[in-house]
Write an enzyme that holds these catalytic residues in place. Structure first.
Site, PDB file in Angstrom:
ATOM      1  N   GLU A 259       0.648   1.563   2.027  1.00  0.00           N
ATOM      2  CA  GLU A 259      -1.419   2.055   2.308  1.00  0.00           C
ATOM      3  C   GLU A 259      -1.584   1.255   2.261  1.00  0.00           C
ATOM      4  OE1 GLU A 259      -0.808   2.775  -2.495  1.00  0.00           O
ATOM      5  OE2 GLU A 259       0.434   5.032  -2.248  1.00  0.00           O
ATOM      6  N   HIS A 277      -4.429   7.918  -3.451  1.00  0.00           N
ATOM      7  CA  HIS A 277      -3.535   6.328  -4.331  1.00  0.00           C
ATOM      8  C   HIS A 277      -4.982   6.478  -5.831  1.00  0.00           C
ATOM      9  CE1 HIS A 277      -0.218   3.778  -6.339  1.00  0.00           C
ATOM     10  NE2 HIS A 277      -0.949   5.040  -7.277  1.00  0.00           N
TER      11      HIS A 277
END
Ligand code: NAD
Length: 302
Positions: A259, A277
């Site tokens: 990420e 997220h």
């Protein structure tokens, strides 16, 4: 005076409440190489997911001797070397329940998004396409939702899904959980029976994906896989293969092995509904996280 470092930000109301109780709060982010040294001047550090509290940082803080409490505002403590900190006499706490409803609502949102092509229809319409015939979806009512892990978030998903007319089945390493009105099964059975499989467990310590090509092969043809738990739980290359081959009809992801996501094949996959997220990113969850942090600190120093 007890000094608190809010390294990844903190709700304004929580800061105000802590200040009113006589604590000093410093709202400042430090990079890993200076964090350890800075912690010599703090009794508490509060982090979200951005700041990593690893062994070298803990060593420096422990050597200085002031830091007593590390709080993760949120659930996953995988950005903190918890065992090591506790060996050094530093308590680690999190706010596990504060965001469960938010993650659950996003999970349901993704099920609608995949089932009715909401995300991809948005994207293609904006690029001038009118894919009315292409996006024939399916209803959630009457489908079976298989929950992997039946903890706080999964339970919030379960009753919402049931209210939408879905049948809920689940598996959990704890076995059948008393008092829950849903059918407990082995992971193999859940994968074989569910139209939607949603993961709500932590990642394995060795980061080995739970859902790999072999596990996907066990799923129903045309099933939909959701992961709003931890990125390491799914082998994303195997997921893309399964979507390309038509084994799975769709997927939804809020968390990723890396990420922000760099993997172009994954990012460009039209059958995946993505969010960056943001499972816990609601006003309500942030307020609850702030309130829990105030509570943890107040009780710790009472
Ligand atoms: N997307 C987000 O922003 C976001 C926000 C909060 C939490 N999360 C993640 O969601 C996940 C679930 O959170 P929670 O609060 O419900 O956790 P929880 O601890 O309440 O529940 C997890 C459940 O999974 C079970 N379990 C653990 N390993 C298992 C396995 N291998 N197979 C089957 N069951 C297993 C446990 O027994 C437990 O009942 C965590 O990974 C957490 O980090 C994501």
């Amino acid at each position: 005076m007890i000094r608190i470092l809010a390294a990844d930000g903190m709700e304004a109301s929580a800061i105000a409440e802590l200040q009113a109780k006589g604590y000093e709060v410093v709202n400042e982010h430090y990079e890993a190489d200076e964090l350890g040294k800075k912690l010599a001047d703090f009794d508490v550090i509060v982090v979200r997911s951005a700041t990593k509290v690893r062994v070298p940082v803990i060593d420096e803080a422990a050597a200085a001797g002031r830091l007593k409490l590390i709080i993760r505002g949120g659930v996953g403590v995988d950005n903190i070397d918890v065992k090591y900190a506790e060996e050094k006499g530093i308590t680690v706490r999190n706010t596990p329940a504060a965001s469960s409803a938010s993650v659950a609502e996003l999970t349901i949102g993704h099920m609608f998004s995949v089932g009715r092509f909401i995300g991809i229809a948005n994207a293609t319409m904006r690029s001038g396409q009118w894919n009315k015939k292409k996006y024939e979806g399916s209803e959630l009512a009457g489908k079976t939702l298989g929950l992997v892990g039946m903890g706080r978030i999964a339970r919030e998903v379960a009753w919402r899904a049931e209210a939408l007319g879905m049948k809920v089945i689940y598996t959990d390493v704890l076995g059948q959980i008393e008092g829950l009105p849903y059918e407990f099964m082995s992971l193999d059975e859940v994968l074989a029976q569910a139209d939607y499989v949603s993961l709500h467990i932590p990642a394995a310590a060795d980061k080995k994906p739970l859902i790999d090509a072999e596990r996907i092969a066990q799923m129903k043809d045309g099933a939909i896989l959701l992961n709003l738990a931890r990125g390491a739980l799914i082998d994303t290359a195997a997921l893309c293969d399964a979507l390309d081959e038509g084994k799975l009809a769709g997927a939804a992801l809020d968390v990723y092995p890396e990420e922000p996501v760099q993997d172009e094949r994954l990012l460009n996959h039209p059958q995946i509904s993505f969010t960056p997220h943001i499972g816990a990113a609601t006003k309500e969850a942030q307020t609850r996280i702030g309130a829990e942090i105030v509570d943890i600190i107040s009780k710790f120093f009472a």
